[in-house]
Motif scaffolding. Structure first.
Motif, PDB file in Angstrom:
ATOM      1  N   VAL A  41       0.862  -1.236  -0.046  1.00  0.00           N
ATOM      2  CA  VAL A  41      -0.068   0.023   0.035  1.00  0.00           C
ATOM      3  C   VAL A  41       0.759   1.176   0.002  1.00  0.00           C
ATOM      4  CG1 VAL A  41      -1.832   1.404   1.279  1.00  0.00           C
ATOM      5  CG2 VAL A  41      -1.567  -1.309   1.230  1.00  0.00           C
ATOM      6  N   ALA A  44       5.073  -0.243   7.451  1.00  0.00           N
ATOM      7  CA  ALA A  44       4.459  -0.882   8.514  1.00  0.00           C
ATOM      8  C   ALA A  44       4.137  -1.970   7.875  1.00  0.00           C
ATOM      9  CB  ALA A  44       3.145  -0.222   8.641  1.00  0.00           C
ATOM     10  N   ARG A  47       8.544   5.705   6.451  1.00  0.00           N
ATOM     11  CA  ARG A  47       8.454   4.535   7.187  1.00  0.00           C
ATOM     12  C   ARG A  47       7.710   3.416   6.655  1.00  0.00           C
ATOM     13  NH1 ARG A  47       8.780   6.058  12.640  1.00  0.00           N
ATOM     14  NH2 ARG A  47       8.683   3.678  13.100  1.00  0.00           N
ATOM     15  N   LEU A  66       1.066   5.271   0.567  1.00  0.00           N
ATOM     16  CA  LEU A  66       0.370   6.535   0.837  1.00  0.00           C
ATOM     17  C   LEU A  66       0.946   7.610   0.537  1.00  0.00           C
ATOM     18  CD1 LEU A  66      -2.207   5.934   3.012  1.00  0.00           C
ATOM     19  CD2 LEU A  66      -0.348   4.055   3.055  1.00  0.00           C
ATOM     20  N   GLY A  67      -0.005   8.781   0.687  1.00  0.00           N
ATOM     21  CA  GLY A  67       0.582  10.076   0.116  1.00  0.00           C
ATOM     22  C   GLY A  67       1.047  10.195  -1.155  1.00  0.00           C
ATOM     23  N   LYS A  68       2.249  10.923  -1.221  1.00  0.00           N
ATOM     24  CA  LYS A  68       2.879  11.214  -2.522  1.00  0.00           C
ATOM     25  C   LYS A  68       3.609   9.951  -2.877  1.00  0.00           C
ATOM     26  CE  LYS A  68       5.812  14.639  -1.747  1.00  0.00           C
ATOM     27  NZ  LYS A  68       6.925  15.751  -1.776  1.00  0.00           N
ATOM     28  N   PRO A  76       6.412  11.076   5.558  1.00  0.00           N
ATOM     29  CA  PRO A  76       6.237  11.635   6.596  1.00  0.00           C
ATOM     30  C   PRO A  76       4.681  12.334   6.531  1.00  0.00           C
ATOM     31  CG  PRO A  76       8.341  12.353   5.656  1.00  0.00           C
ATOM     32  CD  PRO A  76       7.481  11.468   4.766  1.00  0.00           C
ATOM     33  N   VAL A  77       3.875  12.635   7.614  1.00  0.00           N
ATOM     34  CA  VAL A  77       2.646  13.169   7.418  1.00  0.00           C
ATOM     35  C   VAL A  77       2.574  14.555   7.075  1.00  0.00           C
ATOM     36  CG1 VAL A  77       1.588  11.388   9.076  1.00  0.00           C
ATOM     37  CG2 VAL A  77       2.404  13.511  10.024  1.00  0.00           C
ATOM     38  N   SER A  78       1.673  15.090   6.544  1.00  0.00           N
ATOM     39  CA  SER A  78       1.469  16.316   6.275  1.00  0.00           C
ATOM     40  C   SER A  78       1.427  17.507   7.535  1.00  0.00           C
ATOM     41  CB  SER A  78       0.521  16.944   5.303  1.00  0.00           C
ATOM     42  OG  SER A  78       0.344  15.798   4.168  1.00  0.00           O
ATOM     43  N   GLY A  79       1.908  18.713   7.170  1.00  0.00           N
ATOM     44  CA  GLY A  79       1.838  19.556   8.227  1.00  0.00           C
ATOM     45  C   GLY A  79       0.614  19.980   8.622  1.00  0.00           C
ATOM     46  N   GLY A  80       0.357  20.743   9.783  1.00  0.00           N
ATOM     47  CA  GLY A  80      -0.909  21.010  10.237  1.00  0.00           C
ATOM     48  C   GLY A  80      -1.279  22.493   9.571  1.00  0.00           C
ATOM     49  N   ILE A  88       1.896  -4.772   3.428  1.00  0.00           N
ATOM     50  CA  ILE A  88       3.099  -3.722   3.712  1.00  0.00           C
ATOM     51  C   ILE A  88       2.648  -2.358   3.360  1.00  0.00           C
ATOM     52  CG2 ILE A  88       5.422  -3.121   3.017  1.00  0.00           C
ATOM     53  CD1 ILE A  88       5.809  -5.898   2.375  1.00  0.00           C
ATOM     54  N   ALA A  89       2.853  -1.411   4.099  1.00  0.00           N
ATOM     55  CA  ALA A  89       2.308  -0.073   3.856  1.00  0.00           C
ATOM     56  C   ALA A  89       3.752   0.901   3.945  1.00  0.00           C
ATOM     57  CB  ALA A  89       1.384   0.533   4.889  1.00  0.00           C
ATOM     58  N   LEU A 113       4.956   4.420   4.027  1.00  0.00           N
ATOM     59  CA  LEU A 113       4.451   5.818   4.711  1.00  0.00           C
ATOM     60  C   LEU A 113       5.154   6.930   4.680  1.00  0.00           C
ATOM     61  CD1 LEU A 113       3.602   3.648   7.736  1.00  0.00           C
ATOM     62  CD2 LEU A 113       1.811   4.249   6.177  1.00  0.00           C
TER      63      LEU A 113
END
Lengths: 150, 79, 150, 79
Positions: free
Chosen positions: B5, B50, B48, B7-9, B75-79, B70-71, B73
Motif C-alpha cells: 500500500v 508498516a 516509514r 500512501l501520500g505522494k 512523513p505526515v503533512s503539516g498542520g 506492507i504499507a 508511509l
C-alpha cells in the motif's frame, strides 16, 4: 466518556459537543477546539488520506496519553478524512474535566499531536491541480512544547 | 501474494494506491520489484514501513508472507 | 466579531457558539471554554455579585488586551451573574482565529484573568447558609503564567 | 448625599448593600461614619475603593461630592 472517530462526511460540531457535555455530568469545564479548512488563496479543496490500520489506532493511543497526562472526565476527538471544501470543519477535540487547566491543556496537547504526529496525508487543489502538503518545522516546535519526540 | 500500500505522494510515484507482489518478500526483494524512482524514495529514512499495521523499527528486517500487507508511509503533512 | 456580555439568566452555550462561529467566516479554528458550577459536596447554589461600573468595563478591557496580544478574528466572552445551581454554565469564552495557537491561548488567557482579576464576588450556599468564597493562591499562579501583575 | 456601595462580604459587615452619607466626604470622614468593625475592614489594603467606577490608587486621597458613588471592594473570589 470517550468518543474517538474518523468521519467521512461533513459534520456540524455543535451536534457533537452538546451530547458530549451532557454525557459528562459533574464536569467543571469543557474546552473545545474546532478547526476548519481555511480559505487560503486559490485553494479549492483539501483531501485527507488515512491508513486504516494506523490512523484510528493512533488517535486512540493519543487519547490514552491524554487521559494519562491530564485529569479528564471525557474526551471527544473527531477528524475528517476525504475531500473537504474551504469552511468545512476538519477536526473537533473536546475535553471535559473538573478543572479548566486540564480541559484546556488536553485540547492543546491533542491538537498539537493530531496536527503533526497523526497519520494523515493532505493534498490541496489549486487551479485544478492537486499538491501534497509537506511536513512543517512549526509542527516539530509544537510537539517539543510537550517534551516528547515526534 | 503480499499487498503493498502506498500512501501520500508515494501513491503518485507508484501510479496506484496498491499493488500485489509474490510472497515471501523481504526489503531487498520489495525494492527490486519497484520502479527505481520509487525504490529510491522508499529508501529515504523519513519514509516509514508498516507490516500489517505495525511500524517497523528497521525496514531492512522486513519479512512478509502470503496475505501480509506492507504499507509505505511518507512523513505526515503539516498542520 | 466581539461579543462581551453579563447574563442574568441561564444560558445554553451552543446557542452562542454557533452564531459566533458563523460570524467569523474564514477562520482557521475556534476554541471555546465553558465552565459550569460543579456539584461540590453539599453546595446547593452559587451566587455571583458584580459591580456594574467595574465588571463589564473590566471584561471589555480584558478583551482589548486579548485582541492586542493574540491574532484574533473574534472573541466571545459571556459571564453569568446572580444565583446559579450546580450544573449550570457560568462562563463561556470563545476565540476565533486563523491559527489554532492564537485561539487556544486567547481562551486560556481570558479564563485565567476572568477567574482571578475580574470583578466578581461569589458565595455558595451549604446547609442553607451562604459562605463567601475567598481569593485563591492558585489564581495568582495562573496569572503569573502571563507575566503580568494582578 | 454620597452613596456608599458595599461589595462581597463587606455588604454582610455593613448589613446593607449601600448607604447614603452627607457630602462632601473624605476617607477619614467615611471611616468615622462607619461602624468600627467595618471601618477597620475597609482600611485593609486588600480592600480597594472606587469613586464613580474608577479605582483609587490611594484611598486616603478620596474626595467625594454630592451625587458621587463610592464603592468598597474586597478582593474578588477565587476561581
Amino acid at each position: 466518556m470517550r468518543d474517538i472517530r474518523l468521519l467521512h462526511q461533513m459534520f456540524i460540531p455543535g451536534t457533537l459537543i452538546g451530547p458530549f457535555t451532557q454525557a459528562n455530568p459533574g464536569l467543571g469545564g469543557v474546552c473545545t477546539f474546532v478547526g476548519e479548512v481555511r480559505y487560503d488563496q486559490g485553494v479549492e479543496a483539501l483531501e485527507l488520506t488515512h491508513y486504516e490500520p494506523l490512523t484510528l489506532p493512533g488517535m486512540h493511543a493519543l487519547a490514552d496519553r491524554a487521559f494519562g497526562r491530564f485529569d479528564l472526565m471525557g474526551l471527544l476527538m473527531v477528524h475528517r478524512v476525504g475531500v473537504l471544501r474551504p469552511g468545512e470543519p476538519i477536526v473537533c477535540v473536546s475535553a471535559a474535566a473538573l478543572h479548566r487547566r486540564d480541559a484546556i491543556d488536553a485540547v492543546d496537547f491533542c491538537m498539537d499531536h493530531l496536527k503533526s504526529a497523526a497519520w494523515f496525508w493532505k493534498r490541496e487543489k489549486r487551479g485544478g491541480q492537486w499538491h501534497w502538503i509537506e511536513p512543517r518545522d512549526q509542527d516539530h516546535a509544537d510537539l517539543s512544547r510537550w517534551h516528547e519526540p515526534i | 501474494m503480499v499487498t503493498i500500500v502506498f500512501l501520500g505522494k508515494l501513491a503518485d510515484l507508484a501510479g496506484a494506491p496498491s499493488l500485489q507482489l509474490a510472497a515471501p518478500l523481504g526489503w531487498a526483494g520489495l525494492k527490486a520489484a519497484l520502479p527505481s524512482a520509487l525504490a529510491e524514495a522508499v529508501d529515504d529514512p523519513r519514509n516509514r514501513v508498516a507490516l500489517n499495521g505495525a511500524l517497523l523499527a528497521d525496514k531492512a528486517g522486513l519479512q512478509a508472507g502470503a496475505g501480509d500487507e506492507i504499507a509505505l508511509l511518507p512523513p505526515v503533512s503539516g498542520g
